[in-house]
Design an enzyme around this catalytic site. Structure first.
Site, mmCIF file in Angstrom:
data_model
loop_
_atom_site.group_PDB
_atom_site.id
_atom_site.type_symbol
_atom_site.label_atom_id
_atom_site.label_comp_id
_atom_site.label_asym_id
_atom_site.label_seq_id
_atom_site.Cartn_x
_atom_site.Cartn_y
_atom_site.Cartn_z
ATOM 1 N N GLN A 27 0.803 -1.224 0.000
ATOM 2 C CA GLN A 27 0.000 0.000 0.000
ATOM 3 C C GLN A 27 0.841 1.282 0.000
ATOM 4 O O GLN A 27 0.367 2.321 -0.410
ATOM 5 C CB GLN A 27 -0.950 -0.002 1.196
ATOM 6 N N GLU A 172 -5.435 -10.256 8.569
ATOM 7 C CA GLU A 172 -6.785 -10.452 8.047
ATOM 8 C C GLU A 172 -6.889 -11.616 7.055
ATOM 9 O O GLU A 172 -7.146 -11.400 5.847
ATOM 10 C CB GLU A 172 -7.293 -9.161 7.391
ATOM 11 N N TYR A 298 -13.388 -1.651 12.018
ATOM 12 C CA TYR A 298 -13.820 -0.448 11.300
ATOM 13 C C TYR A 298 -15.304 -0.154 11.485
ATOM 14 O O TYR A 298 -15.699 0.978 11.664
ATOM 15 C CB TYR A 298 -13.537 -0.582 9.792
ATOM 16 N N GLU A 354 -5.646 -2.099 13.845
ATOM 17 C CA GLU A 354 -6.125 -1.127 12.855
ATOM 18 C C GLU A 354 -7.470 -0.589 13.296
ATOM 19 O O GLU A 354 -8.332 -1.340 13.771
ATOM 20 C CB GLU A 354 -6.342 -1.780 11.477
ATOM 21 N N TRP A 400 -5.139 3.318 11.718
ATOM 22 C CA TRP A 400 -4.996 3.025 10.292
ATOM 23 C C TRP A 400 -5.490 4.234 9.546
ATOM 24 O O TRP A 400 -6.638 4.555 9.638
ATOM 25 C CB TRP A 400 -5.781 1.787 9.870
ATOM 26 N N TRP A 408 -6.324 -0.856 -2.056
ATOM 27 C CA TRP A 408 -6.693 -2.091 -2.740
ATOM 28 C C TRP A 408 -7.622 -1.819 -3.929
ATOM 29 O O TRP A 408 -7.309 -0.959 -4.732
ATOM 30 C CB TRP A 408 -7.268 -3.095 -1.732
HETATM 31 O O1 IFM Z 1 -6.368 -0.689 3.975
HETATM 32 C C1 IFM Z 1 -6.892 -1.803 4.607
HETATM 33 C C2 IFM Z 1 -5.780 -2.636 5.234
HETATM 34 O O2 IFM Z 1 -4.850 -3.025 4.298
HETATM 35 C C3 IFM Z 1 -6.360 -3.868 5.876
HETATM 36 N N1 IFM Z 1 -7.426 -3.566 6.763
HETATM 37 C C4 IFM Z 1 -8.477 -2.678 6.295
HETATM 38 C C5 IFM Z 1 -7.862 -1.424 5.699
HETATM 39 C C6 IFM Z 1 -8.977 -0.488 5.186
HETATM 40 O O3 IFM Z 1 -9.720 -1.134 4.215
#
Ligand code: IFM
Length: 449
Positions: A27, A172, A298, A354, A400, A408
Site C-alpha cells: 500500500q 486479516e 472499522y 487497525e 490506520w 486495494w
Molecule cells: O487498507 C486496509 C488494510 O490493508 C487492511 N485492513 C483494512 C484497511 C482499510 O480497508
C-alpha cells in the site's frame, strides 16, 4: 477539536498502553521493480482491466521505498510508541527458495531507524502480497503455499530475531481468502465458495507452521496473528441466529482454530458442501499459544434472514457513514471486545492493530480539515476505553493509517491516512486528525514523565 480527549480515569492514559500507526508494504512502498523485488499477486491484479478503480496500482504508491527515512522521522514526530508495517514476501524471497539480501537490508534499515528514534516495530509477515510465482502454482489453493510461507517466516525470523519487537504471521486472513479467492474482489480475483474456504484453511495452516520458527528464532519478541472483525447485529429478534452465523463465518472461522483448535460447527454444517480437506493433525498445527491477537475494527453490520433463509446485510442509512460507505458505530467496538473476551477462555492480550476512517480529503492552503475522522477516532478511543474498563485486556492501539495509500480495489480515491499524501509531489501534510493524535500523545507523555 485539536486534541483527542482522554478522561482522567481513562485506561489509555497508562504509560504502558501503546499507541502507534500502521501501514502495509504494497500500500505504501512503491519501488515495485526495485531492490530485487519480483511481482506479487497485486501487481498482476492491478493490470486486469476493471479490477481496481481508475486502474490504479502500487508501482509508486507513497514512494516509501525512497522516502522511508523522512516517513519514520514523521512517525516519531507524532509522538507514537510504535510503528506497524508489513514486509513484502516477494522482496525477501523473490524466487522460489532464493533469499534476496537486499530485501532484508531494506527492512533492516527501517527497523534500525525506528529503534534509533525510540519506536517499537510491529511487523506483519503477510499483508496480502503473495509472490506471483506461488500464485502460478495455485497460490493459497495449493497446500504447498503454506510450507513456502513457513520458509519465508523462517528466513525473516532467523535474520532479524529479537530485533523485531512483535511479529504477526498474517493480516486479516478473511480478506486474503474470502475477498481474494471466494468473491474475487481482491487479488488474485478468484470466485468460488470452495476456493474461499480452502484458501482460508491453508492460510491458517501457514500461520501454525510459522509459529515454532518465530518462537525459536525470536524468543524475546511477541508473536501473534491479526484478524479483522465486523460484528453482526440482528435486524429483528427473529434474526439473532443470522447474526450469530455471520460472526461465525466472518471471524470465528479464523480465530477458533487458533485459540480452540477447532472450526465452528455452525460453519462446518451450513457449508458442508464447500469444506476443504482438513488433514489429520492440521488443527494441532494451527492451534497456537499466542502472545497477542491483533483486532482490526472499522464498522459493524446488521443482518437478517431473507425469504430463502440466506443471510442478508441490511444497510443502516440513518447513521453516519464514512466516504467508503462504512457505518460509524463505535459501540460495536466495545461489544466486539466483550464478546471475544467471553468466547475465548485463553484469549491473549489484544491490540487494536487497525482502526480508522476513509475520507475524500483535500489539502487546502496546507491544511486538511478531516473533522469526521477526528470524531471517528475520538469516539472509538472512548469505546475502547469502555471495553478495557469492563475487563478486556487491550495493550495497544494503532491508527490506520499513517498516511493515505493504495486502498486495494478502491485505488487511491479512498484516503485512510491521518497524514495527507499528494501523489503528484509525494508531499506529506498532517491532517487535523494527526495533529489531534499528536497533541493527545504529547500531553500523555508529559503527564507520565
Ligand atoms: O487498507 C486496509 C488494510 O490493508 C487492511 N485492513 C483494512 C484497511 C482499510 O480497508
Amino acid at each position: 477539536m485539536n486534541k483527542f480527549q482522554l478522561p482522567s480515569d481513562s485506561k489509555l492514559r497508562r504509560p504502558e498502553f501503546l499507541f502507534g500507526v500502521a501501514t502495509s508494504s504494497y500500500q505504501i512502498e512503491g519501488g515495485a521493480q526495485l531492490g530485487g523485488r519480483t511481482p506479487s499477486i497485486w501487481d498482476t491484479f492491478c493490470n486486469k482491466p476493471g479490477a481496481v478503480d481508475n486502474a490504479d496500482n502500487g508501482d509508486v504508491a507513497c514512494d516509501h521505498f525512497h522516502l522511508w527515512q523522512q516517513d519514520i522521522e514523521m512517525i516519531q514526530g507524532l509522538g507514537v510508541d510504535a510503528y506497524r508495517l508489513s514486509m513484502a514476501w516477494p522482496r525477501i524471497v523473490p524466487h522460489d527458495g532464493q533469499v534476496n539480501e537486499e530485501g532484508l537490508k531494506f527492512y533492516e534499515q527501517i527497523i534500525d531507524e525506528c529503534h534509533a528514534r525510540g519506536l517499537k516495530v510491529f511487523v506483519t509477515l503477510y499483508h496480502w502480497d503473495l509472490p506471483q510465482y506461488l500464485e502460478d502454482k495455485g497460490g493459497w489453493l495449493n497446500r504447498e503455499t503454506a510450507y513456502k510461507f513457513e520458509y519465508y517466516a523462517q528466513v525473516v525470523s532467523e535474520y532479524f530475531g529479537d530485533k523485531i519487537d512483535s511479529y504477526a504471521t498474517l493480516n486479516e486472513p478473511f480478506c486474503a481468502s474470502y475477498l481474494g479467492y471466494r468473491w474475487g474482489i481482491h487479488a488474485p480475483g478468484i470466485k468460488g465458495e470452495r476456493e474461499g474456504f480452502l484458501s482460508a484453511h491453508h492460510l491458517m495452516l501457514a500461520h501454525g507452521l510459522a509459529m515454532p520458527h518465530l518462537r525459536k528464532n525470536a524468543p524475546n519478541s511477541m508473536h501473534g496473528c491479526v484478524f479483522n472483525a465486523t460484528p453482526a447485529y440482528p435486524l429483528n429478534d427473529s434474526d439473532i441466529a443470522a447474526a450469530e452465523y455471520s460472526d461465525a463465518e466472518g471471524f470465528h472461522w479464523f480465530m477458533d482454530p487458533v485459540l480452540k483448535g477447532e472450526y465452528p460447527q455452525a460453519v462446518l454444517d451450513r457449508q458442508s458442501h464447500n469444506m476443504p480437506m482438513i488433514l489429520e493433525g492440521d488443527l494441532d498445527i494451527i492451534r497456537s499459544d499466542l502472545d497477542f491477537i491483533g483486532i482490526n475494527f472499522y464498522t459493524r453490520c446488521v443482518v437478517r434472514f431473507d425469504e430463502n433463509g440466506d443471510i442478508q446485510e441490511v444497510p443502516q442509512p440513518t447513521n453516519e457513514h464514512t466516504f467508503i460507505g462504512w457505518e460509524i458505530y463505535p459501540q460495536a467496538l466495545t461489544d466486539l471486545l466483550l464478546r471475544l473476551n467471553e468466547r475465548y477462555d485463553n484469549l491473549p492480550p489484544l491490540y487494536i492493530t487497525e482502526n480508522g476512517a476513509a475520507g475524500e480529503d483535500n489539502c487546502v492552503n496546507g491544511e486538511v480539515n478531516d473533522q469526521q475522522r477526528v470524531m471517528y477516532f475520538q469516539t472509538h478511543l472512548e469505546a475502547l476505553d469502555a471495553a478495557i474498563k469492563a475487563g478486556v485486556k487491550v495493550d495497544g492501539y494503532f491508527a490506520w493509517s499513517l498516511m493515505d495509500n493504495f486502498e486495494w480495489a478502491y485505488g487511491y480515491k479512498q484516503r485512510f491516512g491521518i497524514v495527507h499524501v499528494d501523489y503528484q509531489t509525494q508531499k506529506r501534510t498532517l491532517k487535523q486528525s494527526a495533529l489531534a493524535y499528536r497533541n493527545m500523545l504529547l500531553e500523555r507523555r508529559e503527564e507520565n514523565q
